[in-house]
Scaffold this active site. Structure first.
Site, PDB file in Angstrom:
ATOM      1  N   ASN A   7       0.818  -1.208   0.000  1.00  0.00           N
ATOM      2  CA  ASN A   7       0.000   0.000   0.000  1.00  0.00           C
ATOM      3  C   ASN A   7       0.856   1.263   0.000  1.00  0.00           C
ATOM      4  O   ASN A   7       2.080   1.211   0.021  1.00  0.00           O
ATOM      5  CB  ASN A   7      -0.980  -0.050   1.161  1.00  0.00           C
ATOM      6  CG  ASN A   7      -2.184  -0.922   0.837  1.00  0.00           C
ATOM      7  OD1 ASN A   7      -3.103  -0.506   0.151  1.00  0.00           O
ATOM      8  ND2 ASN A   7      -2.163  -2.166   1.318  1.00  0.00           N
ATOM      9  N   THR A  39      12.297  -6.994  15.253  1.00  0.00           N
ATOM     10  CA  THR A  39      13.740  -7.153  15.341  1.00  0.00           C
ATOM     11  C   THR A  39      14.168  -8.609  15.474  1.00  0.00           C
ATOM     12  O   THR A  39      15.359  -8.904  15.430  1.00  0.00           O
ATOM     13  CB  THR A  39      14.294  -6.367  16.550  1.00  0.00           C
ATOM     14  OG1 THR A  39      13.702  -6.889  17.745  1.00  0.00           O
ATOM     15  CG2 THR A  39      13.970  -4.878  16.426  1.00  0.00           C
ATOM     16  N   LYS A  40      13.179  -9.510  15.656  1.00  0.00           N
ATOM     17  CA  LYS A  40      13.475 -10.940  15.796  1.00  0.00           C
ATOM     18  C   LYS A  40      12.492 -11.736  14.947  1.00  0.00           C
ATOM     19  O   LYS A  40      11.432 -11.246  14.564  1.00  0.00           O
ATOM     20  CB  LYS A  40      13.347 -11.372  17.262  1.00  0.00           C
ATOM     21  CG  LYS A  40      14.351 -10.706  18.184  1.00  0.00           C
ATOM     22  CD  LYS A  40      14.180 -11.189  19.616  1.00  0.00           C
ATOM     23  CE  LYS A  40      15.203 -10.533  20.551  1.00  0.00           C
ATOM     24  NZ  LYS A  40      15.023 -10.970  21.951  1.00  0.00           N
ATOM     25  N   HIS A  63      23.881  -0.449   8.712  1.00  0.00           N
ATOM     26  CA  HIS A  63      25.206   0.162   8.734  1.00  0.00           C
ATOM     27  C   HIS A  63      26.025  -0.388   9.891  1.00  0.00           C
ATOM     28  O   HIS A  63      25.487  -0.805  10.926  1.00  0.00           O
ATOM     29  CB  HIS A  63      25.088   1.682   8.922  1.00  0.00           C
ATOM     30  CG  HIS A  63      24.643   2.403   7.697  1.00  0.00           C
ATOM     31  ND1 HIS A  63      25.454   2.594   6.603  1.00  0.00           N
ATOM     32  CD2 HIS A  63      23.462   2.995   7.390  1.00  0.00           C
ATOM     33  CE1 HIS A  63      24.799   3.276   5.678  1.00  0.00           C
ATOM     34  NE2 HIS A  63      23.584   3.521   6.129  1.00  0.00           N
TER      35      HIS A  63
END
Length: 205
Positions: free
Chosen positions: A99, A181-182, A130
């Protein structure tokens, strides 16, 4: 005499931001909408390393960039709404919806999205990160990229973020504004920052 109202231009705008409407257009509207889409998609495939399946929709305001080796591959009946940014490598299955206002970058590792997954507006999916050593500016450090895998029939809520290296299982739900994050198991419902499991789709009736 006043100029005729350009209803077709407004209809194109509506489709660009609500592309699911394209798949229910009546034949009289498809008579102009399909050639419009054919031209947009032919141009993209001519200037970028993009492969587009059958009966897809790509808003003219969407930005797709795919250098050789960083291809974007779309299955059948996918849709990409206006103001989205996609940079390969990205592989989408069939019936994937992205979307408006989403930002996806496959880094070097690739983003893979399974069949029938729906991605709401302003979702961010970046398959790179990074370096963060303190002895040099971040922008001068090498990026690393593991890739992101999103299963089939996943629903990713508006403004969610998914970081590099994550795998999201089939049939999972990512809550609005969650930061993943996991890894997320099949059927799990996750929410929050960082995202945590708050339920299971199989428990819903």
């Amino acid at each position: 005499m006043s100029e005729a109202i350009d209803y077709q231009a407004q209809h194109k705008q509506r489709l660009a931001y609500m592309p699911w409407l394209y798949f229910s257009l009546k034949p009289k509207h498809l008579s102009w909408a399909r050639p419009w889409q054919d031209a947009i998609q032919a141009h993209l495939m001519a200037v970028e390393t993009v492969s587009i399946g059958n009966n897809c929709f790509i808003a003219p305001q969407a930005k797709l960039f795919a250098e050789p080796g960083r291809d974007i591959v779309m299955g059948d009946q996918c849709m990409i709404a206006a103001d989205s940014f996609l940079h390969g490598p990205i592989v989408m299955g069939n019936e994937v919806a992205i979307n408006h206002g989403c930002s996806l970058d496959g880094g070097r590792g690739k983003i893979i999205i399974g069949d029938q997954t729906r991605i709401a507006n302003n979702v961010t999916i970046y398959a790179f990160n990074h370096g963060m050593l303190s002895d040099s500016p971040i922008y001068q450090q090498s990026a690393n990229s593991q890739g992101i895998v999103i299963g089939k029939d996943v629903w990713i809520g508006a403004q969610a973020g998914i970081v590099d290296g994550v795998a999201i299982g089939d049939c999972a739900v990512i809550g609005m504004g969650a930061v993943v994050t996991k890894d997320v198991p099949d059927y799990a419902i996750v929410a929050g920052n960082p995202a945590k499991i708050i339920g299971d789709r199989r428990d819903k009736r």
